[in-house]
Structures are given as C-alpha cells and as structure tokens.
Design an enzyme around this catalytic site. Structure first.
Site, PDB file in Angstrom:
ATOM      1  N   PRO A  27      17.522  65.782  62.082  1.00 39.65           N
ATOM      2  CA  PRO A  27      17.821  66.485  63.340  1.00 39.65           C
ATOM      3  C   PRO A  27      18.100  65.497  64.452  1.00 39.65           C
ATOM      4  O   PRO A  27      17.322  64.573  64.677  1.00 39.65           O
ATOM      5  CB  PRO A  27      16.526  67.276  63.603  1.00 39.65           C
ATOM      6  CG  PRO A  27      15.460  66.510  62.883  1.00 39.65           C
ATOM      7  CD  PRO A  27      16.115  65.902  61.682  1.00 39.65           C
ATOM      8  N   MET A  28      19.225  65.676  65.120  1.00 40.71           N
ATOM      9  CA  MET A  28      19.612  64.769  66.196  1.00 40.71           C
ATOM     10  C   MET A  28      20.167  65.584  67.355  1.00 40.71           C
ATOM     11  O   MET A  28      21.137  66.328  67.190  1.00 40.71           O
ATOM     12  CB  MET A  28      20.676  63.777  65.699  1.00 40.71           C
ATOM     13  CG  MET A  28      20.163  62.786  64.677  1.00 40.71           C
ATOM     14  SD  MET A  28      21.501  61.827  63.929  1.00 40.71           S
ATOM     15  CE  MET A  28      22.201  63.054  62.796  1.00 40.71           C
ATOM     16  N   THR A  29      19.546  65.457  68.514  1.00 46.96           N
ATOM     17  CA  THR A  29      19.994  66.207  69.684  1.00 46.96           C
ATOM     18  C   THR A  29      21.424  65.819  70.033  1.00 46.96           C
ATOM     19  O   THR A  29      21.734  64.641  70.199  1.00 46.96           O
ATOM     20  CB  THR A  29      19.075  65.931  70.879  1.00 46.96           C
ATOM     21  OG1 THR A  29      17.757  66.366  70.558  1.00 46.96           O
ATOM     22  CG2 THR A  29      19.555  66.670  72.116  1.00 46.96           C
ATOM     23  N   GLN A 104      15.706  73.368  63.415  1.00 44.23           N
ATOM     24  CA  GLN A 104      14.469  72.797  63.921  1.00 44.23           C
ATOM     25  C   GLN A 104      14.129  73.533  65.217  1.00 44.23           C
ATOM     26  O   GLN A 104      14.929  73.551  66.147  1.00 44.23           O
ATOM     27  CB  GLN A 104      14.624  71.302  64.212  1.00 44.23           C
ATOM     28  CG  GLN A 104      13.319  70.645  64.665  1.00 44.23           C
ATOM     29  CD  GLN A 104      13.512  69.232  65.153  1.00 44.23           C
ATOM     30  OE1 GLN A 104      14.068  69.018  66.220  1.00 44.23           O
ATOM     31  NE2 GLN A 104      13.060  68.271  64.364  1.00 44.23           N
ATOM     32  N   HIS A 171       9.131  71.460  65.004  1.00 46.28           N
ATOM     33  CA  HIS A 171       9.115  70.111  65.598  1.00 46.28           C
ATOM     34  C   HIS A 171       7.730  69.849  66.194  1.00 46.28           C
ATOM     35  O   HIS A 171       7.381  70.378  67.246  1.00 46.28           O
ATOM     36  CB  HIS A 171      10.184  70.025  66.683  1.00 46.28           C
ATOM     37  CG  HIS A 171      10.544  68.624  67.085  1.00 46.28           C
ATOM     38  ND1 HIS A 171       9.712  67.539  66.859  1.00 46.28           N
ATOM     39  CD2 HIS A 171      11.653  68.123  67.704  1.00 46.28           C
ATOM     40  CE1 HIS A 171      10.303  66.443  67.323  1.00 46.28           C
ATOM     41  NE2 HIS A 171      11.478  66.770  67.830  1.00 46.28           N
ATOM     42  N   GLY A 172       6.967  68.994  65.505  1.00 49.02           N
ATOM     43  CA  GLY A 172       5.642  68.633  65.984  1.00 49.02           C
ATOM     44  C   GLY A 172       5.514  67.149  66.253  1.00 49.02           C
ATOM     45  O   GLY A 172       4.418  66.593  66.135  1.00 49.02           O
ATOM     46  N   ALA A 173       6.621  66.493  66.619  1.00 46.99           N
ATOM     47  CA  ALA A 173       6.658  65.030  66.725  1.00 46.99           C
ATOM     48  C   ALA A 173       7.095  64.571  68.113  1.00 46.99           C
ATOM     49  O   ALA A 173       7.376  65.374  69.008  1.00 46.99           O
ATOM     50  CB  ALA A 173       7.615  64.468  65.669  1.00 46.99           C
ATOM     51  N   HIS A 174       7.121  63.250  68.305  1.00 45.99           N
ATOM     52  CA  HIS A 174       7.844  62.555  69.373  1.00 45.99           C
ATOM     53  C   HIS A 174       7.421  62.919  70.786  1.00 45.99           C
ATOM     54  O   HIS A 174       8.231  62.888  71.713  1.00 45.99           O
ATOM     55  CB  HIS A 174       9.361  62.793  69.220  1.00 45.99           C
ATOM     56  CG  HIS A 174       9.886  62.451  67.881  1.00 45.99           C
ATOM     57  ND1 HIS A 174      11.102  62.885  67.416  1.00 45.99           N
ATOM     58  CD2 HIS A 174       9.344  61.723  66.858  1.00 45.99           C
ATOM     59  CE1 HIS A 174      11.300  62.428  66.188  1.00 45.99           C
ATOM     60  NE2 HIS A 174      10.240  61.725  65.826  1.00 45.99           N
ATOM     61  N   TYR A 176       6.595  65.776  72.109  1.00 48.97           N
ATOM     62  CA  TYR A 176       6.936  67.096  72.621  1.00 48.97           C
ATOM     63  C   TYR A 176       5.714  68.022  72.526  1.00 48.97           C
ATOM     64  O   TYR A 176       4.610  67.574  72.237  1.00 48.97           O
ATOM     65  CB  TYR A 176       8.164  67.635  71.900  1.00 48.97           C
ATOM     66  CG  TYR A 176       9.398  66.799  72.155  1.00 48.97           C
ATOM     67  CD1 TYR A 176       9.875  66.618  73.454  1.00 48.97           C
ATOM     68  CD2 TYR A 176      10.064  66.160  71.127  1.00 48.97           C
ATOM     69  CE1 TYR A 176      10.991  65.823  73.708  1.00 48.97           C
ATOM     70  CE2 TYR A 176      11.179  65.369  71.366  1.00 48.97           C
ATOM     71  CZ  TYR A 176      11.640  65.206  72.665  1.00 48.97           C
ATOM     72  OH  TYR A 176      12.738  64.415  72.915  1.00 48.97           O
TER      73      TYR A 176
END
Length: 367
Positions: A27-29, A104, A171-174, A176
C-alpha cells in the site's frame, strides 16, 4: 541474479485464499482521488499491476468514515456512494485482469495536521491527543468516541466485502491511529484502552473483532503493524521476542489471518541473536502467515526514496533465500512496483536488465 526466482512465483494458499504467487503490491499513498473518489485512472493504475502478474494488490490507505480520518483532500475515502462506486470499478478492472485486491482501511489519528488540510476544521484525534513526545494536539478520546471509531472500521470492512474485494487490510502501523494506541509515548490512558503493552492492544482487538463480525468467518483479514514510527525510526513496541509474542497473541486471537510486518529494510534482523526479521519472528510466534516488506527491489532504502532520492534496481538473491527457508510467506513490493508496473513480469521472465530505476518523478503520476 544468480539463482532461480521461482520461490517468488510459487502459488500461496491457505484456508481463505489462493494466490498465484508470493508478490504483493504494498500500500502506497498516491492521492489521486479528488474529493476522495477514485476514478478510472486509479482503476487503470491497479489493473496494470494485475496484468503484469502481481499476486495480491493492497490499495493505498483509504480513510474510514470519520471527520478527522484523512490528512489530505485527495486521499480516497472508503465510504459514501461515489467513492464506493469508484472502488467497485477498481475491483472490476483488477478482477478482469486476473488479479486479487484488498483495500487498506485507515485513520491517521493525530498525524492529521490542520495546516496541510485546510478544507476541514476537524481536530486531529488520538488515544491521549498526543502526536509526538511533548506535542499535545487535542483532548483524549472519550470511551464513547473510541467505540464509534470501532464501528467505522467495521462499516468500511463490510463495504469492502459488499463491493467485491478479496479481503481487507487494517492499517495498524506507522504512527497512525491504531498504532497510537499501541505506543506508550502516545497512549497515556488509564482506562481499558491504556496500560501495559498487552492492554494497549485493546482498541485494535475491538477493531479486529468488529471487522470479523462484519465480514464473516471466511473473508481474509490482514493486519499491518510496525515497530518504527515516522517520529522515531528506532522505536520498538516490543524489545524482545517474548514481548512481541505477548503483543501479537491478542491480535491473532481476535481474528487476524495474515500479519503484514512493516520494516524499513527487510534484510535487517529484528532482535539480537537471530537473523529473523519482523515477519520471520511474527510467523514463528503466531503460526500465522506473514508478509515482509521494506525496500524490496531497491538499492536505497524506501525512506530515502520517499525523501526525494532515486534508487537503482537491486539484486534480490537474499530475499529469495529467506523466502525459500519459509521465514515469511509473501513479499510486498513498494516503490519498485510503483515505478515499474511490469516489475513482476520482468523478474519472472528474467528481463532484469529492463527493470527501471526508481525516480521521484514516479510519485507525481499514476503510471
């Protein structure tokens, strides 16, 4: 390349999925969805990767139905009739090309900055309203607000199943929202959503359980997590394998099928005394399949690439060695695949000399 790439192209199957190979589009914004609505250009962008042999596509982060979920006006929504119609067309195009795709679902939490998103006056939110050490940006969420957020994740997952996606990634990372509950720096709560490492998984557990209830027992749930944070690349939720096991156990029990283990460099060991990376340890400790990620196919780590530096193509022998040893099950490819839609096909066919070096220019269009 001095050895066979076949381990990358071996089919993957478990009780919920059958994938043609081990390559995942990370996944890439991208931010090419005006007003939050993905158009035909977004559908064509994902279809090109499916046509060129990517086994599973994970979309860019799509925001759940909450006023403060997004940090950019052009990030796609995963709610509302127009946005969901756009995503239904994405699914149609990817499936027509023989691919599989999952969205995601995402909330940025306190990472939302009002000055970069002037279209809305919604305040950023988080477990304790803390965006980084010594940076309070809002009041802590109330328990009622937390419960509403759980429901918004479940609604997004239900929509994913309804319009034909092949699963869903949470999304449970980075750094956020969900990760803000995990990290003791940003979670100072004294209720059931705060406390020690295991207690701080409570919000994520409730999200996963609600998503599972919304999609039923057979719909795959992927959960992405990371140790590192954008404000602290050295951060670790779990400092030892024992702590990692305690952290992962409630998430696995709540209904995660596959863990997507985000690292900056896939080849780096997670803990001293072992060569296993984060995906390797997660698979060993939970018994669940895992996705590894982190500068795959690049000769420069992705954070430098994101900062505007280019990158050449990289020999992937080490990656194949680890995959062949079954350290992890799937491999997420990010910038290399963003830059070159045919990356998977070229690797399979041995056309390595045709792989395109990454240029930051690729971030400015949907190639």
């Amino acid at each position: 390349m001095t050895r066979s790439v076949q381990p990358l192209f071996k089919p993957f199957a478990n009780d919920k999925w059958s994938l043609a190979n081990r390559i995942v589009m990370a996944p890439m914004t991208r931010g090419f969805s005006p007003g939050g609505v993905p158009g035909p250009d977004v559908a064509a962008y994902y279809r090109r990767r499916a046509e060129n042999g990517v086994g599973l596509i994970v979309t860019e982060g799509t925001v759940i139905n909450h006023p403060a979920a997004a940090a950019d006006r052009n990030v796609p929504h995963f709610y509302g009739e127009a946005a969901l119609e756009g995503w239904a067309n994405v699914v149609k195009e990817v499936h027509a090309a023989g691919g599989k795709i999952i969205p995601q679902i995402w909330h940025v939490g306190t990472a939302r900055q009002r000055e970069t998103f002037p279209d809305s006056d919604a305040a950023p939110i988080g477990p304790s309203g803390i965006a980084a050490p010594d940076r309070q940006v809002s009041e802590p969420l109330t328990e009622a607000e937390v419960v509403d957020l759980v429901g918004a994740y479940a609604d997004a997952a239900a929509a994913a199943k309804r319009i034909g996606f092949d699963g869903v990634e949470i999304h449970g990372a980075h750094g956020y929202l969900i990760d803000q509950f995990f990290w003791d720096v940003t979670n100072k709560r004294e209720d059931r959503y705060g406390g020690d490492l295991v207690q701080r998984t409570r919000f994520a557990v409730e999200v996963i359980e609600a998503v599972r209830k919304a999609v039923g027992p057979d719909f795959p749930i992927v959960f992405r997590f990371s140790q590192w944070k954008p404000t602290d690349y050295t951060a670790k939720l779990a400092k030892t394998p024992e702590e990692l096991e305690r952290f992962l156990a409630p998430l696995a029990a709540a209904g995660v099928d596959i863990f997507h283990c985000s690292t900056r460099r896939f080849w780096e060991p997670e803990f001293e005394g072992s060569e296993l990376n984060l995906a390797g340890w997660t698979k060993r400790l939970t018994g669940k399949p895992t996705i590894t990620v982190g500068s795959v196919g690049l000769d420069n780590e992705f954070t430098n690439v994101f900062a505007g530096q280019g990158a050449g193509t990289d020999n992937i022998n080490g990656l194949i060695d680890r995959l062949e040893r079954e350290e992890f099950d799937l491999v997420a490819v990010g910038r290399a695949l963003l830059n070159d839609p045919a990356w998977a096909a070229k690797v399979l066919e041995g056309r390595l000399g045709e792989l395109e070096p990454f240029s930051p220019q690729a971030l400015r269009s949907l190639s």
